[in-house]
Write a protein that holds these residues in place. Structure first.
Motif, short mmCIF file in Angstrom:
data_model
loop_
_atom_site.label_atom_id
_atom_site.label_comp_id
_atom_site.label_asym_id
_atom_site.label_seq_id
_atom_site.Cartn_x
_atom_site.Cartn_y
_atom_site.Cartn_z
N ASP A 117 0.83 -1.20 0.00
CA ASP A 117 0.00 0.00 0.00
C ASP A 117 0.86 1.26 0.00
O ASP A 117 0.53 2.24 -0.65
CB ASP A 117 -0.94 -0.02 1.21
CG ASP A 117 -2.35 0.33 0.80
OD1 ASP A 117 -2.83 -0.22 -0.21
OD2 ASP A 117 -2.97 1.18 1.47
N ARG A 118 1.97 1.20 0.72
CA ARG A 118 2.86 2.36 0.72
C ARG A 118 3.60 2.47 -0.61
O ARG A 118 3.81 3.56 -1.14
CB ARG A 118 3.86 2.24 1.87
CG ARG A 118 4.73 3.46 1.98
CD ARG A 118 5.57 3.49 3.22
NE ARG A 118 6.28 4.75 3.29
CZ ARG A 118 7.26 5.00 4.14
NH1 ARG A 118 7.61 4.08 5.02
NH2 ARG A 118 7.89 6.16 4.15
N LEU A 119 4.01 1.31 -1.13
CA LEU A 119 4.76 1.31 -2.39
C LEU A 119 3.97 1.99 -3.50
O LEU A 119 4.52 2.78 -4.27
CB LEU A 119 5.09 -0.14 -2.78
CG LEU A 119 5.96 -0.36 -3.99
CD1 LEU A 119 7.35 0.25 -3.79
CD2 LEU A 119 6.09 -1.85 -4.30
N PHE A 120 2.68 1.70 -3.56
CA PHE A 120 1.86 2.26 -4.63
C PHE A 120 1.05 3.47 -4.15
O PHE A 120 0.13 3.90 -4.84
CB PHE A 120 0.94 1.18 -5.21
CG PHE A 120 1.71 0.11 -5.95
CD1 PHE A 120 2.16 0.34 -7.23
CD2 PHE A 120 2.02 -1.08 -5.34
CE1 PHE A 120 2.90 -0.62 -7.91
CE2 PHE A 120 2.75 -2.06 -6.00
CZ PHE A 120 3.20 -1.83 -7.30
N ALA A 121 1.45 4.00 -3.01
CA ALA A 121 0.83 5.22 -2.48
C ALA A 121 -0.69 5.11 -2.48
O ALA A 121 -1.40 6.08 -2.77
CB ALA A 121 1.29 6.44 -3.30
N GLY A 122 -1.18 3.92 -2.16
CA GLY A 122 -2.64 3.72 -2.08
C GLY A 122 -3.30 3.56 -3.43
O GLY A 122 -4.51 3.32 -3.50
#
Lengths: 286, 280
Positions: A117-122
């Motif tokens: 979730d952090r990697l793809f900024a949500g």
């Protein structure tokens, strides 16, 4: 089935380009779902990618982030670059398959949901795929002796809980306890389906999944999935011998002793009921 | 029903000119690499980073069970993955360099001594090395005086040293020997891309050392950089010789002669080819 996708999301155009992760335990039917989604004209669902778990070790390590901070590079910068790396790998695969959008179905990523979730900024969608815990346990028990021991996540579970049916019940519990909590935390970006619904009612189940991720429904997926070619890779190899969806691959645990079924069910029940599963009745067991 | 994924398009950068290659300063802890970084800081093109450390984190990624095999099924063979990793590292370092107005980075992380094979593979040989060495007993003194070794030390290299060699000056001497044995072997494998400089020479003749090093890496040596280096190194040189005797410059000379002999016997095989001697 649950989830917030209804086709009226004002961000639908953007969401249509977001990556999708199928989250499940091993032996929950994710390879079947992969074949079905991979047969969509716009979608490619790759074999298990696995490498993102290694990226988590790189990008989420406090010492690594501290080293970057010393260079004036923020954690957000680091995640942006790791995302670019990931998208080049997965997007490159989709491009090579002449598809517009990629879906990942690596079971081990159930541990990585905060990282993803952090990697793809949500900007990422999730499909949680659940399967009846006792069916899953039965399949895990077989899989462990057929090459499953090479998987780092299953090996970790075996070390911690052993490889008995009870040990696999602890694994199932760990996976779906995490996934239930995660799904509840991002209800607008996560939908949940069950393996049983997928094999018993593929059309409406797939239609709902596709609507949730913003894709056009294709009614022929259950047929195309077994006719088209799919990339070799990590996943359940037995699907290659299948010619069609098989709704009979459920309930193999019914031959187990009633006492063992009760013990196993006691172990998983608090989470199993959240996915709509009920304690087996006496007439379902030996 | 099976097929292999075709290779995706490769957009990773092609070969770079040698004068754009990154530079890694490889050294033992407490060899003076921070001084070298400070001396190089005003260079108009070089961003001499604080210890980056993160490249060591790529190894666990590459070693992660089944990761490379899985990438292979997606059409990304190991060489292509490495090229993508390099591109990612270069983008990250650009985020460090560009705000400083610099074009090329110099890394001074001592822990990279153990990761030279990874670094060379990552940059496909398009990388230069400065081996920065210091008199072994001087280095042992600095380590013993300033580093508290522990198997739980935050620096994994120090923790490993404590596990492997224990504590005390003899342990540090073994550590120095191990590090420089590695460095010597690595340097011999890529002589045309490696330059060796000594901490003591940087202090005594900074202009010569800088010209030599910068020429080796394809950079010019501006006059103001030499002036800055002379000021910076003369301060340290003045401190080291303030007492006017050899033990102020080389504190290890005050150690018991028997200990010096014992420690020297641990390091001499590697130290002597670097031009060091260990007489009390």
């Amino acid at each position: 089935m649950s989830g917030g996708g209804n086709g009226h999301d004002p961000n639908a155009v953007t969401r249509r380009d977001w990556p999708v992760f199928v989250l499940s335990s091993h032996r929950a039917g994710s390879t079947l779902l992969r074949y079905l989604l991979d047969s969509h004209d716009e979608l490619t669902c790759a074999p298990e990618s696995k490498f993102i778990a290694g990226l988590e070790e790189l990008a989420a390590c406090p010492r690594t982030l501290a080293a970057f901070a010393g260079l004036g590079i923020t954690a957000d910068d680091v995640f942006a670059e790791v995302r670019t790396f990931t998208e080049r790998i997965m997007g490159g695969y989709a491009g090579a398959m002449s598809k517009r959008r990629w879906i990942d179905k690596t079971p081990n990523y159930y541990r990585l949901t905060p990282f993803l979730d952090r990697l793809f900024a949500g900007q990422v969608l999730y499909i949680v795929l659940a399967r009846h815990p006792l069916d899953c346990i039965a399949s895990l028990e077989r899989f462990w002796t057929q090459g499953g021991d090479a998987d780092p996540d299953l090996a970790r579970n075996a070390e911690r809980h052993g490889t008995s049916r009870y040990g696999w019940s602890r694994y199932w519990l760990d996976v779906y306890e995490r996934l239930a909590a995660f799904a509840a935390s991002v209800p607008d970006r996560c939908t949940t389906i069950t393996y049983e619904a997928l094999v018993r009612a593929p059309e409406p189940t797939l239609a709902a999944v596709l609507q949730f991720i913003g894709e056009r429904h294709q009614p022929d997926l259950a047929v195309k999935a077994f006719r088209e070619r799919h990339t070799i890779g990590y996943g359940d190899p037995s699907i290659e011998r299948a010619a069609r969806l098989d709704a009979e691959r459920v309930g193999k645990w019914s031959a187990w002793p009633r006492g063992e079924v009760d013990v196993l069910w006691d172990s998983v029940e608090p989470v199993a009921v959240r996915f709509g599963y009920e304690r087996p009745s006496h007439h379902q067991t030996a | 029903m099976r097929e292999s994924a075709p290779a995706p398009a490769d957009a990773a950068p092609g070969p770079a000119a040698r004068e754009r290659w990154p530079v890694f300063v490889l050294s033992c802890h407490r060899s003076g690499s921070t001084l070298l970084r400070e001396v190089l800081a005003p260079h108009p093109r070089l961003a001499c980073a604080p210890e980056s450390g993160f490249i060591a984190g790529l190894q666990p990624f590459l070693d992660y069970p089944q990761a490379l095999a899985a990438l292979g099924t997606l059409g990304w063979q190991p060489d292509r993955v490495i090229r993508e990793l390099r591109a990612m590292v270069e983008r990250l370092m650009a985020r460090h360099m560009h705000p400083l107005g610099k074009e090329r980075w110099v890394d001074t992380t001592p822990g990279y001594v153990r990761h030279t094979a990874l670094i060379d593979r990552l940059f496909d040989g398009e990388v230069l090395y400065v081996l920065f060495v210091r008199h072994p007993l001087d280095c042992v003194h600095a380590l013993h005086a300033s580093v508290v070794p522990s198997t739980r030390h935050g620096d994994p290299e120090i923790a490993r040293c404590a596990r492997q060699f224990g504590v005390g000056r003899h342990a540090w001497a073994q550590y120095w020997s191990e590090v420089h044995t590695r460095l010597a072997a690595f340097a011999a494998s890529c002589l045309e891309r490696t330059v060796v400089i000594r901490y003591e020479d940087l202090l005594s003749a900074p202009a010569d050392v800088l010209r030599s090093m910068l020429t080796a890496i394809g950079e010019r040596c501006p006059a103001d950089l030499i002036a800055h280096a002379s000021v910076r190194t003369s301060r340290i040189g003045a401190r080291r010789s303030a007492a006017g005797d050899r033990t102020a410059a080389d504190p290890w000379r005050a150690w018991p002669a028997a200990e010096i002999r014992a420690l020297w016997s641990t390091v001499e095989r590697v130290a002597e080819p670097l031009g060091y001697r260990g007489e009390p």
